[in-house]
Design a protein around this motif. Structure first.
Motif, PDB file in Angstrom:
ATOM      1  N   MET A  93       0.816  -1.199   0.000  1.00 53.67           N
ATOM      2  CA  MET A  93       0.000   0.000   0.000  1.00 53.67           C
ATOM      3  C   MET A  93       0.861   1.265   0.000  1.00 53.67           C
ATOM      4  O   MET A  93       0.537   2.226  -0.663  1.00 53.67           O
ATOM      5  CB  MET A  93      -0.935  -0.036   1.211  1.00 53.67           C
ATOM      6  N   ALA A  94       1.983   1.231   0.707  1.00 57.37           N
ATOM      7  CA  ALA A  94       2.866   2.389   0.757  1.00 57.37           C
ATOM      8  C   ALA A  94       3.457   2.668  -0.623  1.00 57.37           C
ATOM      9  O   ALA A  94       3.603   3.813  -1.027  1.00 57.37           O
ATOM     10  CB  ALA A  94       3.978   2.182   1.777  1.00 57.37           C
ATOM     11  N   GLY A  95       3.787   1.615  -1.381  1.00 58.50           N
ATOM     12  CA  GLY A  95       4.312   1.773  -2.731  1.00 58.50           C
ATOM     13  C   GLY A  95       3.290   2.407  -3.645  1.00 58.50           C
ATOM     14  O   GLY A  95       3.614   3.260  -4.474  1.00 58.50           O
ATOM     15  N   GLU A  96       2.016   2.000  -3.491  1.00 58.90           N
ATOM     16  CA  GLU A  96       0.950   2.556  -4.324  1.00 58.90           C
ATOM     17  C   GLU A  96       0.793   4.053  -4.066  1.00 58.90           C
ATOM     18  O   GLU A  96       0.633   4.838  -4.993  1.00 58.90           O
ATOM     19  CB  GLU A  96      -0.375   1.834  -4.038  1.00 58.90           C
ATOM     20  N   THR A  97       0.848   4.454  -2.793  1.00 60.46           N
ATOM     21  CA  THR A  97       0.722   5.865  -2.445  1.00 60.46           C
ATOM     22  C   THR A  97       1.864   6.658  -3.059  1.00 60.46           C
ATOM     23  O   THR A  97       1.664   7.731  -3.615  1.00 60.46           O
ATOM     24  CB  THR A  97       0.689   6.047  -0.915  1.00 60.46           C
ATOM     25  N   LYS A  98       3.072   6.119  -2.974  1.00 65.76           N
ATOM     26  CA  LYS A  98       4.234   6.784  -3.550  1.00 65.76           C
ATOM     27  C   LYS A  98       4.064   6.926  -5.067  1.00 65.76           C
ATOM     28  O   LYS A  98       4.303   7.988  -5.622  1.00 65.76           O
ATOM     29  CB  LYS A  98       5.503   5.995  -3.233  1.00 65.76           C
ATOM     30  N   TYR A  99       3.649   5.855  -5.733  1.00 67.86           N
ATOM     31  CA  TYR A  99       3.441   5.904  -7.176  1.00 67.86           C
ATOM     32  C   TYR A  99       2.354   6.915  -7.535  1.00 67.86           C
ATOM     33  O   TYR A  99       2.485   7.672  -8.486  1.00 67.86           O
ATOM     34  CB  TYR A  99       3.074   4.522  -7.730  1.00 67.86           C
ATOM     35  N   ARG A 100       1.288   6.933  -6.758  1.00 66.64           N
ATOM     36  CA  ARG A 100       0.194   7.869  -7.008  1.00 66.64           C
ATOM     37  C   ARG A 100       0.693   9.310  -6.898  1.00 66.64           C
ATOM     38  O   ARG A 100       0.346  10.162  -7.714  1.00 66.64           O
ATOM     39  CB  ARG A 100      -0.948   7.632  -6.026  1.00 66.64           C
ATOM     40  N   ASP A 101       1.530   9.585  -5.904  1.00 64.61           N
ATOM     41  CA  ASP A 101       2.083  10.929  -5.728  1.00 64.61           C
ATOM     42  C   ASP A 101       2.977  11.330  -6.897  1.00 64.61           C
ATOM     43  O   ASP A 101       2.915  12.462  -7.375  1.00 64.61           O
ATOM     44  CB  ASP A 101       2.875  11.020  -4.417  1.00 64.61           C
ATOM     45  N   ILE A 102       3.804  10.403  -7.357  1.00 62.40           N
ATOM     46  CA  ILE A 102       4.699  10.680  -8.487  1.00 62.40           C
ATOM     47  C   ILE A 102       3.882  10.965  -9.739  1.00 62.40           C
ATOM     48  O   ILE A 102       4.123  11.953 -10.448  1.00 62.40           O
ATOM     49  CB  ILE A 102       5.670   9.496  -8.723  1.00 62.40           C
ATOM     50  N   VAL A 103       2.909  10.112 -10.003  1.00 63.34           N
ATOM     51  CA  VAL A 103       2.064  10.266 -11.192  1.00 63.34           C
ATOM     52  C   VAL A 103       1.277  11.572 -11.114  1.00 63.34           C
ATOM     53  O   VAL A 103       1.160  12.305 -12.103  1.00 63.34           O
ATOM     54  CB  VAL A 103       1.122   9.045 -11.337  1.00 63.34           C
ATOM     55  N   ARG A 104       0.769  11.878  -9.954  1.00 69.10           N
ATOM     56  CA  ARG A 104       0.005  13.116  -9.765  1.00 69.10           C
ATOM     57  C   ARG A 104       0.875  14.348 -10.029  1.00 69.10           C
ATOM     58  O   ARG A 104       0.449  15.295 -10.676  1.00 69.10           O
ATOM     59  CB  ARG A 104      -0.576  13.160  -8.358  1.00 69.10           C
ATOM     60  N   GLU A 105       2.095  14.317  -9.531  1.00 68.21           N
ATOM     61  CA  GLU A 105       3.018  15.435  -9.728  1.00 68.21           C
ATOM     62  C   GLU A 105       3.298  15.660 -11.218  1.00 68.21           C
ATOM     63  O   GLU A 105       3.289  16.791 -11.697  1.00 68.21           O
ATOM     64  CB  GLU A 105       4.323  15.172  -8.972  1.00 68.21           C
ATOM     65  N   ILE A 106       3.521  14.582 -11.939  1.00 69.29           N
ATOM     66  CA  ILE A 106       3.750  14.684 -13.391  1.00 69.29           C
ATOM     67  C   ILE A 106       2.512  15.257 -14.069  1.00 69.29           C
ATOM     68  O   ILE A 106       2.595  16.172 -14.887  1.00 69.29           O
ATOM     69  CB  ILE A 106       4.085  13.299 -13.997  1.00 69.29           C
ATOM     70  N   ALA A 107       1.356  14.716 -13.720  1.00 73.44           N
ATOM     71  CA  ALA A 107       0.104  15.126 -14.357  1.00 73.44           C
ATOM     72  C   ALA A 107      -0.209  16.602 -14.114  1.00 73.44           C
ATOM     73  O   ALA A 107      -0.676  17.294 -15.025  1.00 73.44           O
ATOM     74  CB  ALA A 107      -1.048  14.256 -13.861  1.00 73.44           C
ATOM     75  N   LEU A 108       0.052  17.085 -12.930  1.00 68.00           N
ATOM     76  CA  LEU A 108      -0.265  18.478 -12.635  1.00 68.00           C
ATOM     77  C   LEU A 108       0.597  19.446 -13.440  1.00 68.00           C
ATOM     78  O   LEU A 108       0.203  20.585 -13.669  1.00 68.00           O
ATOM     79  CB  LEU A 108      -0.163  18.746 -11.133  1.00 68.00           C
ATOM     80  N   ASP A 109       1.742  18.981 -13.901  1.00 73.67           N
ATOM     81  CA  ASP A 109       2.585  19.803 -14.778  1.00 73.67           C
ATOM     82  C   ASP A 109       2.134  19.721 -16.232  1.00 73.67           C
ATOM     83  O   ASP A 109       2.660  20.444 -17.076  1.00 73.67           O
ATOM     84  CB  ASP A 109       4.051  19.357 -14.691  1.00 73.67           C
ATOM     85  N   GLN A 110       1.196  18.819 -16.544  1.00 65.70           N
ATOM     86  CA  GLN A 110       0.734  18.608 -17.919  1.00 65.70           C
ATOM     87  C   GLN A 110      -0.785  18.707 -18.012  1.00 65.70           C
ATOM     88  O   GLN A 110      -1.420  17.901 -18.682  1.00 65.70           O
ATOM     89  CB  GLN A 110       1.206  17.239 -18.445  1.00 65.70           C
ATOM     90  N   TYR A 111      -1.349  19.677 -17.318  1.00 63.32           N
ATOM     91  CA  TYR A 111      -2.784  19.921 -17.363  1.00 63.32           C
ATOM     92  C   TYR A 111      -3.601  18.698 -16.957  1.00 63.32           C
ATOM     93  O   TYR A 111      -4.684  18.451 -17.485  1.00 63.32           O
ATOM     94  CB  TYR A 111      -3.206  20.436 -18.745  1.00 63.32           C
ATOM     95  N   GLY A 112      -3.076  17.908 -16.019  1.00 60.11           N
ATOM     96  CA  GLY A 112      -3.813  16.769 -15.480  1.00 60.11           C
ATOM     97  C   GLY A 112      -3.539  15.447 -16.165  1.00 60.11           C
ATOM     98  O   GLY A 112      -4.067  14.418 -15.747  1.00 60.11           O
ATOM     99  N   TYR A 113      -2.719  15.438 -17.197  1.00 57.90           N
ATOM    100  CA  TYR A 113      -2.467  14.216 -17.974  1.00 57.90           C
ATOM    101  C   TYR A 113      -1.087  13.637 -17.691  1.00 57.90           C
ATOM    102  O   TYR A 113      -0.136  14.357 -17.425  1.00 57.90           O
ATOM    103  CB  TYR A 113      -2.571  14.500 -19.480  1.00 57.90           C
ATOM    104  N   VAL A 114      -1.006  12.316 -17.788  1.00 54.51           N
ATOM    105  CA  VAL A 114       0.272  11.615 -17.667  1.00 54.51           C
ATOM    106  C   VAL A 114       0.265  10.458 -18.657  1.00 54.51           C
ATOM    107  O   VAL A 114      -0.763   9.809 -18.859  1.00 54.51           O
ATOM    108  CB  VAL A 114       0.520  11.119 -16.226  1.00 54.51           C
ATOM    109  N   THR A 115       1.402  10.251 -19.286  1.00 56.04           N
ATOM    110  CA  THR A 115       1.532   9.123 -20.202  1.00 56.04           C
ATOM    111  C   THR A 115       2.279   7.990 -19.504  1.00 56.04           C
ATOM    112  O   THR A 115       2.999   8.217 -18.529  1.00 56.04           O
ATOM    113  CB  THR A 115       2.306   9.514 -21.483  1.00 56.04           C
ATOM    114  N   THR A 116       2.112   6.808 -20.027  1.00 54.55           N
ATOM    115  CA  THR A 116       2.847   5.662 -19.485  1.00 54.55           C
ATOM    116  C   THR A 116       4.343   5.936 -19.584  1.00 54.55           C
ATOM    117  O   THR A 116       5.095   5.636 -18.659  1.00 54.55           O
ATOM    118  CB  THR A 116       2.479   4.379 -20.259  1.00 54.55           C
ATOM    119  N   ARG A 117       4.757   6.516 -20.671  1.00 53.06           N
ATOM    120  CA  ARG A 117       6.182   6.830 -20.873  1.00 53.06           C
ATOM    121  C   ARG A 117       6.701   7.783 -19.796  1.00 53.06           C
ATOM    122  O   ARG A 117       7.774   7.579 -19.239  1.00 53.06           O
ATOM    123  CB  ARG A 117       6.380   7.434 -22.254  1.00 53.06           C
TER     124      ARG A 117
END
Length: 180
Positions: free
Chosen positions: A1-25
């Motif tokens: 569960m801790a890994g999922e939270t960390k991944y969610r935070d990383i993905v969220r940070e990327i997305a917020l820099d791209q108008y809410g979007y994140v790619t798999t890449r």
């Protein structure tokens, strides 16, 4: 569960820099395994928009979201083109039905009806406006000749110059070429 939270935070940070979007890449380059994105989507942490493209559901909407989505759907090297650049920057009275996206490489993604894909020559270069890759304002204005009235283009060019989006040399070149 801790890994999922960390991944969610990383993905969220990327997305917020791209108008809410994140790619798999983007996610894998940041250290998030590709298999985690569908898991986050299944738990409501992401919305799957298209193959390899996700959106953070609680990202605040902006006028630039659809432009960002169009670019990310086409992929690397894509940039806004023609009337879409003018619409992005609010230049002139332009409201295209479809977002024009240009790319130098061959691309065959499945695109929604609001995206129009154009293949361009190798020499074209892109600039960034509002964090989105775009054709230069000068080239976009010239690209729109014949599709937008001359006076409207001249007004848009004057507005762009007033907002610092055209250099003096670009302003003179655009004015001359539009008027001829």
């Amino acid at each position: 569960m801790a890994g999922e939270t960390k991944y969610r935070d990383i993905v969220r940070e990327i997305a917020l820099d791209q108008y809410g979007y994140v790619t798999t890449r983007d996610a894998t380059e940041a250290g998030v395994p590709a298999v985690e994105l569908p898991k986050l989507a299944a738990r409501g942490g992401l919305e799957n928009v298209a193959y390899g493209l996700y959106r953070v559901p609680d990202a605040l909407p902006t006028p630039y979201d659809q432009f960002a989505e169009a670019l990310l759907r086409v992929g690397e090297g894509a940039y806004l083109h023609g009337e879409s650049v003018l619409a992005l920057l609010g230049l002139g009275d332009v409201n295209p039905r479809r977002i024009k996206v240009a790319t130098r490489r061959r691309a065959r993604p499945r695109l929604p009806a609001f995206v129009e894909l154009t293949k361009v020559r190798v020499g074209a270069s892109a600039r960034f406006y509002e964090g989105l890759a775009s054709q230069s304002v000068a080239d976009a204005l010239l690209e729109c000749r014949g599709r937008i009235e001359t006076q409207e283009l001249l007004n848009a060019a004057e507005q762009a110059r007033g907002e610092g989006l055209l250099t003096t040399a670009e302003w003179q070149r655009v004015r001359k070429e539009i008027a001829s």
